[in-house]
Design a protein around this motif. Structure first.
Motif, PDB file in Angstrom:
ATOM      1  N   ALA A 258     102.916  67.311 -24.919  1.00 60.24           N
ATOM      2  CA  ALA A 258     104.013  66.775 -25.730  1.00 60.24           C
ATOM      3  C   ALA A 258     103.782  67.017 -27.211  1.00 60.24           C
ATOM      4  N   GLU A 259     104.830  67.481 -27.879  1.00 64.32           N
ATOM      5  CA  GLU A 259     104.846  67.597 -29.331  1.00 64.32           C
ATOM      6  C   GLU A 259     106.148  66.971 -29.803  1.00 64.32           C
ATOM      7  N   GLY A 260     106.082  65.686 -30.126  1.00 64.80           N
ATOM      8  CA  GLY A 260     107.301  64.957 -30.440  1.00 64.80           C
ATOM      9  C   GLY A 260     108.156  64.832 -29.194  1.00 64.80           C
ATOM     10  N   ASP A 261     109.430  65.243 -29.303  1.00 65.27           N
ATOM     11  CA  ASP A 261     110.312  65.181 -28.131  1.00 65.27           C
ATOM     12  C   ASP A 261     110.379  66.525 -27.398  1.00 65.27           C
ATOM     13  N   LEU A 262     109.460  67.421 -27.729  1.00 65.24           N
ATOM     14  CA  LEU A 262     109.404  68.718 -27.060  1.00 65.24           C
ATOM     15  C   LEU A 262     108.215  68.748 -26.109  1.00 65.24           C
ATOM     16  N   GLY A 263     108.448  69.242 -24.906  1.00 65.69           N
ATOM     17  CA  GLY A 263     107.374  69.360 -23.933  1.00 65.69           C
ATOM     18  C   GLY A 263     107.082  70.816 -23.618  1.00 65.69           C
ATOM     19  N   GLU A 264     105.809  71.153 -23.551  1.00 67.65           N
ATOM     20  CA  GLU A 264     105.403  72.522 -23.233  1.00 67.65           C
ATOM     21  C   GLU A 264     104.670  72.540 -21.896  1.00 67.65           C
ATOM     22  N   ILE A 265     105.116  73.403 -20.989  1.00 67.90           N
ATOM     23  CA  ILE A 265     104.545  73.480 -19.651  1.00 67.90           C
ATOM     24  C   ILE A 265     103.733  74.761 -19.502  1.00 67.90           C
ATOM     25  N   ALA A 266     102.566  74.638 -18.885  1.00 69.93           N
ATOM     26  CA  ALA A 266     101.709  75.799 -18.633  1.00 69.93           C
ATOM     27  C   ALA A 266     100.994  75.587 -17.303  1.00 69.93           C
ATOM     28  N   VAL A 267     100.701  76.699 -16.618  1.00 69.16           N
ATOM     29  CA  VAL A 267     100.106  76.637 -15.285  1.00 69.16           C
ATOM     30  C   VAL A 267      98.965  77.640 -15.181  1.00 69.16           C
ATOM     31  N   LEU A 268      97.900  77.235 -14.472  1.00 68.19           N
ATOM     32  CA  LEU A 268      96.798  78.139 -14.144  1.00 68.19           C
ATOM     33  C   LEU A 268      96.496  77.982 -12.660  1.00 68.19           C
ATOM     34  N   ILE A 269      96.502  79.116 -11.936  1.00 68.32           N
ATOM     35  CA  ILE A 269      96.277  79.085 -10.487  1.00 68.32           C
ATOM     36  C   ILE A 269      95.150  80.039 -10.123  1.00 68.32           C
ATOM     37  N   ASP A 270      94.259  79.577  -9.272  1.00 71.96           N
ATOM     38  CA  ASP A 270      93.174  80.411  -8.763  1.00 71.96           C
ATOM     39  C   ASP A 270      93.770  81.695  -8.177  1.00 71.96           C
ATOM     40  N   ASP A 271      93.173  82.841  -8.499  1.00 72.60           N
ATOM     41  CA  ASP A 271      93.756  84.129  -8.097  1.00 72.60           C
ATOM     42  C   ASP A 271      94.062  84.215  -6.601  1.00 72.60           C
ATOM     43  N   GLU A 272      93.161  83.751  -5.774  1.00 76.26           N
ATOM     44  CA  GLU A 272      93.375  83.885  -4.334  1.00 76.26           C
ATOM     45  C   GLU A 272      94.437  82.932  -3.787  1.00 76.26           C
ATOM     46  N   TRP A 273      94.925  82.003  -4.639  1.00 74.53           N
ATOM     47  CA  TRP A 273      95.954  81.063  -4.212  1.00 74.53           C
ATOM     48  C   TRP A 273      97.303  81.344  -4.868  1.00 74.53           C
ATOM     49  N   GLN A 274      97.413  82.424  -5.598  1.00 75.22           N
ATOM     50  CA  GLN A 274      98.671  82.735  -6.271  1.00 75.22           C
ATOM     51  C   GLN A 274      99.711  83.272  -5.290  1.00 75.22           C
ATOM     52  N   ARG A 275     100.985  83.182  -5.716  1.00 78.73           N
ATOM     53  CA  ARG A 275     102.143  83.656  -4.955  1.00 78.73           C
ATOM     54  C   ARG A 275     102.297  82.930  -3.613  1.00 78.73           C
ATOM     55  N   ARG A 276     102.051  81.637  -3.623  1.00 76.62           N
ATOM     56  CA  ARG A 276     102.237  80.822  -2.419  1.00 76.62           C
ATOM     57  C   ARG A 276     103.140  79.619  -2.674  1.00 76.62           C
ATOM     58  N   ALA A 304     104.310  88.497 -21.210  1.00 74.54           N
ATOM     59  CA  ALA A 304     105.508  89.235 -20.800  1.00 74.54           C
ATOM     60  C   ALA A 304     105.313  89.943 -19.470  1.00 74.54           C
ATOM     61  N   ASP A 305     104.068  90.252 -19.122  1.00 80.98           N
ATOM     62  CA  ASP A 305     103.820  90.950 -17.857  1.00 80.98           C
ATOM     63  C   ASP A 305     103.449  89.985 -16.718  1.00 80.98           C
ATOM     64  N   ASN A 306     103.594  88.673 -16.977  1.00 82.75           N
ATOM     65  CA  ASN A 306     103.301  87.683 -15.934  1.00 82.75           C
ATOM     66  C   ASN A 306     104.552  87.512 -15.068  1.00 82.75           C
ATOM     67  N   VAL A 307     104.774  88.487 -14.207  1.00 81.61           N
ATOM     68  CA  VAL A 307     106.002  88.533 -13.408  1.00 81.61           C
ATOM     69  C   VAL A 307     106.127  87.314 -12.498  1.00 81.61           C
ATOM     70  N   ALA A 308     105.023  86.895 -11.894  1.00 81.17           N
ATOM     71  CA  ALA A 308     105.077  85.768 -10.967  1.00 81.17           C
ATOM     72  C   ALA A 308     105.521  84.493 -11.679  1.00 81.17           C
ATOM     73  N   MET A 309     104.989  84.226 -12.873  1.00 78.30           N
ATOM     74  CA  MET A 309     105.353  83.015 -13.601  1.00 78.30           C
ATOM     75  C   MET A 309     106.796  83.073 -14.055  1.00 78.30           C
ATOM     76  N   LEU A 310     107.252  84.226 -14.532  1.00 76.38           N
ATOM     77  CA  LEU A 310     108.646  84.362 -14.961  1.00 76.38           C
ATOM     78  C   LEU A 310     109.604  84.159 -13.792  1.00 76.38           C
ATOM     79  N   ARG A 311     109.224  84.659 -12.631  1.00 76.59           N
ATOM     80  CA  ARG A 311     110.054  84.463 -11.446  1.00 76.59           C
ATOM     81  C   ARG A 311     110.135  82.972 -11.090  1.00 76.59           C
TER      82      ARG A 311
END
Length: 347
Positions: A258-276, A304-311
């Motif tokens: 949280a930064e004031g009334d703005l929220g920023e979301i970020a994710v980190l996933i173990d490589d072998e568990w991605q795209r599930r 920009a090349d994080n296709v999975a996250m953008l999807r």
């Protein structure tokens, strides 16, 4: 020698406690523990004593009266009473963390001589209490009525009972927040809120993931310092969720900062568990939590090349992407925000 529990009220003035203890000492009564409760009527002194076998309850009451004590309560005690009240309360709180449904039993153990009744009806008014009765909401549903004719409940006992109920309530809410995520391959993960106790598991996650995954999450940088990771577990005004396996291994982390009334979301996933679908599930839960707060907007920054996250973000209703070099920023909808703006409510 025999163990007795004694409770008496004395004037809250210098020297009055010593007068009472001296009167007991004249009867060869050994004081093993003492606790003083401050009340409007005076100081309520609670003793656990070891007295000669020849002394009766009436003998002890007489000694209390000679020591300027009043409203005397005397009863036989068990060896368990040797544990002081703060220690006992802490032990009961520890039990409720793991067994919140045991609140009724904890109240019985905390409040000597009390009768605890559970009722299926929830409290219709704020919890109340007086000298002989207190009511508490059961976080699992229903309510408790706690009764004790003598000795009268003290303010400290009321406060301890409410504190135990709050511990149980927190544990129940934590349990309800944990959900099981069934993956397409049949494996299961638990999604839950992070706590400071997860620091070691989160550090291990950052050590396992690839450099590419770290760059996507931290936008070109490597894993942050361990001190920052610890702060990310309980972000001020935000929330961090984890996905863990049955054996307790953390395989994904999602942050809402949280930064004031703005929220920023970020994710980190173990490589072998991605795209599930793990990222989608975590971000969806963070968005639902944000909708209950005062966030005006949610944003996500990713490579920009994080296709999975953008999807994933598009699947969750993200707006048009704004590119800045190798970084892309998107805005996520906050449920109910549009309606608030239409009616002019502050956001």
């Amino acid at each position: 020698m025999a163990l007795w529990r004694i409770r008496a009220t004395v004037d809250d003035r210098p020297g009055y406690l010593s007068v009472l203890t001296a009167s007991l000492a004249l009867k060869s009564v050994n004081i093993l523990a003492v606790q003083v409760h401050t009340t409007e009527a005076g100081a309520v002194d609670d003793f656990l004593v070891d007295a000669p076998d020849a002394l009766s309850e009436s003998d002890l009451v007489t000694a209390i009266a000679k020591g300027r004590g009043r409203n005397a309560f005397v009863s036989r005690a068990e060896a368990e009473g040797l544990a002081d009240q703060p220690t006992r309360a802490l032990a009961l709180a520890g039990r409720l963390v793991h067994e919140p449904d045991a609140l009724g039993e904890a109240l019985v153990a905390l409040l000597d001589e009390a009768e605890v009744r559970w009722r299926p009806e929830p409290l219709t008014s704020p919890p109340g209490d007086d000298d002989t009765r207190m009511t508490l909401a059961d976080p699992a549903g229903g309510s408790y009525e706690v009764l004790r004719a003598r000795p009268a409940f003290t303010p400290a006992e009321h406060a301890r009972a409410r504190a135990l109920a709050e511990v149980a309530g927190t544990a129940v809410r934590h349990r309800q927040e944990n959900i099981t995520l069934l993956l397409p391959d049949g494996r299961e993960l638990t999604l839950r809120t992070a706590t400071p106790a997860d620091a070691e598991a989160v550090v291990a996650l950052h050590r396992r993931v690839s450099a590419a995954s770290l760059r996507s999450r931290y936008l070109g940088g490597g894993a942050p310092a361990e001190s920052r990771l610890r702060r990310l577990l309980e972000p001020a005004g935000g929330r961090t969720l984890l996905a863990e396996t049955a054996d307790g291994r953390v395989v994904a982390m999602a942050n809402l900062l949280a930064e004031g009334d703005l929220g920023e979301i970020a994710v980190l996933i173990d490589d072998e568990w991605q795209r599930r679908g793990i990222g989608t599930a975590l971000v969806r839960r963070l968005m639902a939590w944000a909708a209950k707060g005062r966030f005006a907007a949610l944003v996500a920054h990713t490579a920009a090349d994080n296709v999975a996250m953008l999807r994933t973000l598009r699947r969750l209703g993200a707006g048009p992407a704004e590119r800045d070099g190798a970084m892309v920023s998107v805005t996520l909808p906050v449920a109910g925000q549009e309606k608030k703006e239409q009616v002019g409510e502050p956001v």
